[in-house]
Design a protein around this motif. Structure first.
Motif, short mmCIF file in Angstrom:
data_model
loop_
_atom_site.label_atom_id
_atom_site.label_comp_id
_atom_site.label_asym_id
_atom_site.label_seq_id
_atom_site.Cartn_x
_atom_site.Cartn_y
_atom_site.Cartn_z
N ASN A 45 -5.84 1.29 -11.02
CA ASN A 45 -6.31 0.53 -9.88
C ASN A 45 -6.07 1.40 -8.66
OD1 ASN A 45 -6.92 -2.14 -11.16
ND2 ASN A 45 -4.85 -1.75 -11.86
N PRO A 46 -7.15 1.87 -8.03
CA PRO A 46 -7.08 3.04 -7.19
C PRO A 46 -6.26 2.92 -5.91
CG PRO A 46 -9.31 2.59 -7.88
CD PRO A 46 -8.49 1.40 -8.25
N ALA A 47 -5.69 4.03 -5.51
CA ALA A 47 -5.04 4.17 -4.22
C ALA A 47 -6.06 4.70 -3.22
CB ALA A 47 -3.85 5.13 -4.34
N ASP A 48 -5.63 4.88 -1.99
CA ASP A 48 -6.52 5.36 -0.94
C ASP A 48 -6.57 6.88 -0.98
OD1 ASP A 48 -8.26 5.03 1.18
OD2 ASP A 48 -6.67 5.33 2.65
N ALA A 49 -7.28 7.43 -1.97
CA ALA A 49 -7.41 8.87 -2.15
C ALA A 49 -8.80 9.15 -2.69
CB ALA A 49 -6.33 9.39 -3.10
#
Length: 364
Positions: A45-49
């Protein structure tokens, strides 16, 4: 700065990849032991990258009878590079597949190459980049990625220098027949940007959980423009990162808290995980809407929250609507309740529930 291309995203929102037990380094298993087929997926669940590239090396299963080691490398560099953000939602990337192991209770370790320098030859994170018309990332910062755990798994494990270990200490059962598991990375909670005297990113081992694929379903939906605009007006400013947060059933809007390491107050509830909101494109690459997807959710009932300020959710601190400690503001702007997830099925819930997305015209 060299251009780095991100594999096109599927129309989904929680990263995943599949592993199956294969290539055991041990001697042939005694024929009297009943075998089960083991599959493991890793989901993010993605991070801000822009890119979160993990250079995988090895998977080890262990139990009271010993350890089974599986080499997952594919390239000449002895690694398998997987950008977690390229496999969102229910999309998968195979690491190992098709082998059997004796039935029984197991624990598991996944080994990756640690990297503390700014290079894309190993594990690394690209952030702050812009995407051009060809889908290439331009600019931004490439920084190393490590996990701060190491050691063997039942006496077996990658022995090379710069090797990190993701250890799953909760036991799970491999039964006769097919066994499909997902190791889900919650990067929004467990991926820490460079801080202090560290100029590299850190992946916390505690940010990964193992779920049985036979017990999970999915949630997907689209976000109305009114919902997105409402949040942006309330937030002010000009930088937005939309995301949907997953909460336990019955969590009301004013209870929906951020990711944090410290305790919540009595009325606040921490999210289980989060999912990016991505654009929906037609065949001419025109944006027709915005969607989210959770790929591996244990069957149950949940609440959902939408925010346009996911970039301000720092898991190391408590982020609130009107911060007083110099941090950036964070809040959940709208919610949806009573989302029922059934094993093997995908539940659709839009923001708001009454929203009817525009159908994408395939004949463009």
């Amino acid at each position: 700065m060299k251009q780095l291309k991100l594999t096109p995203l599927s129309l989904a929102i929680a990263t995943s990849l599949i592993l199956s037990a294969c290539g055991s380094d041990n001697n042939t298993t005694p024929p009297e032991l009943e075998q089960g087929f083991f599959s493991l997926g890793v989901s993010d669940n993605p991070a801000d990258a822009n890119i979160v590239n993990v250079a995988f090396k090895q998977v080890v299963l262990k139990n009271s009878n010993g350890a089974y080691s599986f080499d997952v490398t594919t390239g000449d560099d002895g690694l398998q590079h997987v950008d977690l953000l390229s496999f969102q939602g229910q999309a998968v990337e195979t690491l190992v597949s098709g082998q059997s192991v004796p039935v029984g209770e197991y624990q598991m370790c996944i080994y990756m190459e640690n990297n503390t320098i700014s290079t894309d030859d190993s594990s690394y994170v690209l952030s702050g980049a812009a995407e051009d018309d060809n889908g290439d990332f331009v600019g931004g910062d490439i920084e190393g990625l490590v996990t701060n755990s190491n050691g063997s798994c039942g006496g077996v494990g990658a022995d090379e220098d710069n090797t990190g270990r993701l250890f799953f200490n909760k036991s799970f059962t491999i039964a006769a027949g097919n066994n499909n598991f997902v190791a889900e990375f919650n990067l929004a909670k467990g991926l820490q940007a460079p801080h202090g005297n560290k100029n590299y990113w850190t992946l916390k081992p505690t940010s990964v959980q193992l779920v049985n694929a036979s017990e999970v379903g999915a949630i997907q939906g689209q976000i109305s423009q009114d919902t997105m605009t409402s949040c942006e007006v309330a937030a002010g400013g000009s930088e937005y990162s939309p995301a949907v947060y997953l909460y336990p059933s019955g969590t009301q809007l004013d209870q929906m808290a951020d990711f944090r390491t410290g305790p919540n107050v009595l009325t606040q509830v921490a999210p289980i995980t989060s999912a990016r909101v991505n654009p929906v494109l037609d065949n001419a690459d025109n944006i027709t809407g915005y969607e989210y997807e959770f790929g591996f959710v244990v069957a149950d009932t949940y609440s959902l929250g939408y925010t346009c300020l996911a970039q301000n959710d720092d898991p190391e601190v408590s982020n609130i609507r009107e911060p007083i400690d110099g941090s950036e503001p964070f809040f959940i702007d709208s919610d949806e309740q009573g989302i029922i997830v059934t094993s093997g099925e995908t539940t659709t819930r839009h923001f708001p529930e009454s929203f009817v997305p525009i159908a994408v015209n395939a004949e463009m």
